[in-house]
Scaffold this motif. Structure first.
Motif, mmCIF file in Angstrom:
data_model
loop_
_atom_site.group_PDB
_atom_site.id
_atom_site.type_symbol
_atom_site.label_atom_id
_atom_site.label_comp_id
_atom_site.label_asym_id
_atom_site.label_seq_id
_atom_site.Cartn_x
_atom_site.Cartn_y
_atom_site.Cartn_z
ATOM 1 N N SER A 1 0.835 -1.214 0.000
ATOM 2 C CA SER A 1 0.000 0.000 0.000
ATOM 3 C C SER A 1 0.861 1.252 0.000
ATOM 4 O O SER A 1 0.595 2.216 -0.743
ATOM 5 C CB SER A 1 -0.919 -0.022 1.227
ATOM 6 N N ARG A 2 1.897 1.272 0.827
ATOM 7 C CA ARG A 2 2.785 2.434 0.863
ATOM 8 C C ARG A 2 3.473 2.631 -0.487
ATOM 9 O O ARG A 2 3.601 3.759 -0.975
ATOM 10 C CB ARG A 2 3.825 2.253 1.972
ATOM 11 N N ALA A 3 3.886 1.525 -1.100
ATOM 12 C CA ALA A 3 4.542 1.634 -2.406
ATOM 13 C C ALA A 3 3.576 2.148 -3.471
ATOM 14 O O ALA A 3 3.947 2.944 -4.336
ATOM 15 C CB ALA A 3 5.106 0.258 -2.817
ATOM 16 N N GLU A 4 2.302 1.695 -3.401
ATOM 17 C CA GLU A 4 1.317 2.175 -4.375
ATOM 18 C C GLU A 4 1.068 3.674 -4.211
ATOM 19 O O GLU A 4 0.955 4.416 -5.203
ATOM 20 C CB GLU A 4 0.012 1.395 -4.208
ATOM 21 N N ARG A 5 0.972 4.152 -2.961
ATOM 22 C CA ARG A 5 0.773 5.585 -2.738
ATOM 23 C C ARG A 5 1.966 6.390 -3.252
ATOM 24 O O ARG A 5 1.809 7.442 -3.901
ATOM 25 C CB ARG A 5 0.551 5.862 -1.252
ATOM 26 N N ALA A 6 3.176 5.898 -2.962
ATOM 27 C CA ALA A 6 4.370 6.596 -3.450
ATOM 28 C C ALA A 6 4.401 6.610 -4.977
ATOM 29 O O ALA A 6 4.782 7.609 -5.609
ATOM 30 C CB ALA A 6 5.626 5.920 -2.897
ATOM 31 N N LEU A 7 3.972 5.492 -5.588
ATOM 32 C CA LEU A 7 3.959 5.429 -7.049
ATOM 33 C C LEU A 7 2.947 6.414 -7.632
ATOM 34 O O LEU A 7 3.229 7.093 -8.635
ATOM 35 C CB LEU A 7 3.621 3.993 -7.485
ATOM 36 N N LYS A 8 1.775 6.523 -7.001
ATOM 37 C CA LYS A 8 0.773 7.476 -7.486
ATOM 38 C C LYS A 8 1.283 8.919 -7.389
ATOM 39 O O LYS A 8 1.091 9.728 -8.305
ATOM 40 C CB LYS A 8 -0.518 7.315 -6.685
ATOM 41 N N ASP A 9 1.946 9.258 -6.252
ATOM 42 C CA ASP A 9 2.500 10.601 -6.112
ATOM 43 C C ASP A 9 3.547 10.872 -7.189
ATOM 44 O O ASP A 9 3.571 11.952 -7.810
ATOM 45 C CB ASP A 9 3.123 10.761 -4.720
ATOM 46 N N LEU A 10 4.388 9.897 -7.414
ATOM 47 C CA LEU A 10 5.425 10.063 -8.434
ATOM 48 C C LEU A 10 4.808 10.213 -9.822
ATOM 49 O O LEU A 10 5.248 11.052 -10.618
ATOM 50 C CB LEU A 10 6.373 8.858 -8.386
ATOM 51 N N GLN A 11 3.761 9.406 -10.096
ATOM 52 C CA GLN A 11 3.109 9.508 -11.396
ATOM 53 C C GLN A 11 2.438 10.881 -11.573
ATOM 54 O O GLN A 11 2.432 11.450 -12.666
ATOM 55 C CB GLN A 11 2.074 8.391 -11.537
ATOM 56 N N ARG A 12 1.853 11.428 -10.483
ATOM 57 C CA ARG A 12 1.217 12.743 -10.576
ATOM 58 C C ARG A 12 2.244 13.828 -10.890
ATOM 59 O O ARG A 12 2.035 14.680 -11.759
ATOM 60 C CB ARG A 12 0.488 13.063 -9.275
ATOM 61 N N VAL A 13 3.386 13.773 -10.198
ATOM 62 C CA VAL A 13 4.435 14.759 -10.464
ATOM 63 C C VAL A 13 4.967 14.612 -11.878
ATOM 64 O O VAL A 13 5.140 15.580 -12.617
ATOM 65 C CB VAL A 13 5.559 14.603 -9.423
#
Length: 281
Positions: free
Chosen positions: A165-177
């Motif tokens: 879950s933490r990795a998915e959230r970090a991935l979403k933030d990175l994808q947004r940036v």
């Protein structure tokens, strides 16, 4: 062996009693004829034969019952027993058994000592229950180990899910940036492409106007070339006809034509003959 020994002693006593009975009942006179002696011996033989045969049959049946008990107990524990019949006639082993019997049953003290020895518990239903209880205890222990292992795996799985879950959230933030950066870069790229397309369009229009004039010249040249080609082809056709006409007027051509005509007439004549004489062929 004690059981077999007691049965054997009892049977020997029975045979002795047969002889004693013969002595008491028949040997009452001092002299006997040959026929009387033969008759007594035949009667004694029949009695002794019956006793010995009965003892042998009883011994065999007793051994069968004993083996049946052992096999039945072995089946309950899924054992596979094997026997070697040839060992039953091993003289060395038979002598060892006889020696054991002599030394073991020599005195009464020996017999009493033998009876006082501890015996193995029979393999009955209680033995089966005990074995099943041991198997149940073993399975319960394995189940406890498996449950502990399952709890460990569950905790590991939960921690893995949290990390996922933490990795998915970090991935979403990175994808947004990255998406915002890509949008800016794409807008710049689109503007550059629009400028390039406008320049290419202008060049294309200039080239198109130049190509129109060039295409007209090429079409004129193509039409004139086609006319020239038709004229040359017509001249070649006339030349070929003239050449063929001249060749037909030569003597060699006429001679060759006459020879081919004669050969064709000869072939036709030969075919007619063949059809006349050999129609089947």
């Amino acid at each position: 062996m004690r059981f077999a020994r007691s049965k054997r002693v009892l049977r020997l006593k029975t045979i002795d009693s047969c002889f004693e009975e013969l002595k008491d009942s028949r040997l009452v006179e001092e002299t006997f004829t040959v026929d009387e002696v033969k008759e007594m011996l035949d009667e004694l033989q029949a009695v002794v034969r019956g006793e010995v045969e009965m003892e042998l049959i009883n011994t065999a049946h007793t051994n069968v019952l004993l083996l049946r008990q052992l096999f039945s107990q072995a089946e309950k524990f899924y054992l596979r027993l094997q026997s070697d019949i040839s060992e039953l006639e091993n003289r060395e082993l038979l002598e060892q058994v006889a020696e054991f019997e002599k030394t073991d049953f020599k005195t009464t003290d020996k017999i009493n000592k033998e009876t006082s020895k501890p015996k193995l518990a029979p393999l009955n239903e209680s033995g089966v229950s005990e074995l099943l209880n041991k198997e149940i205890v073993r399975l319960q222990q394995e189940n406890d180990k498996l449950r502990a292992r399952l709890r460990t795996l569950e905790s590991q799985a939960m921690s893995a899910l949290d990390e996922k879950s933490r990795a998915e959230r970090a991935l979403k933030d990175l994808q947004r940036v990255q998406g915002e950066q890509q949008v800016a870069a794409q807008s710049k790229e689109i503007n550059s492409l629009e400028d390039t397309v406008a320049a290419l369009k202008e060049d294309y229009e200039r080239s198109l106007s130049a190509n129109v004039a060039t295409q007209k010249d090429l079409q004129d040249n193509l039409i004139s070339s086609k006319h020239e080609l038709l004229r040359v082809q017509e001249q070649l056709a006339l030349a070929e006809k003239e050449l063929e006409k001249k060749f037909q007027q030569t003597a060699a051509y006429r001679n060759m034509k006459e020879i081919l005509t004669k050969k064709n007439e000869q072939i036709k004549e030969i075919r007619k003959r063949l059809q006349r004489y050999e129609p089947n062929e």
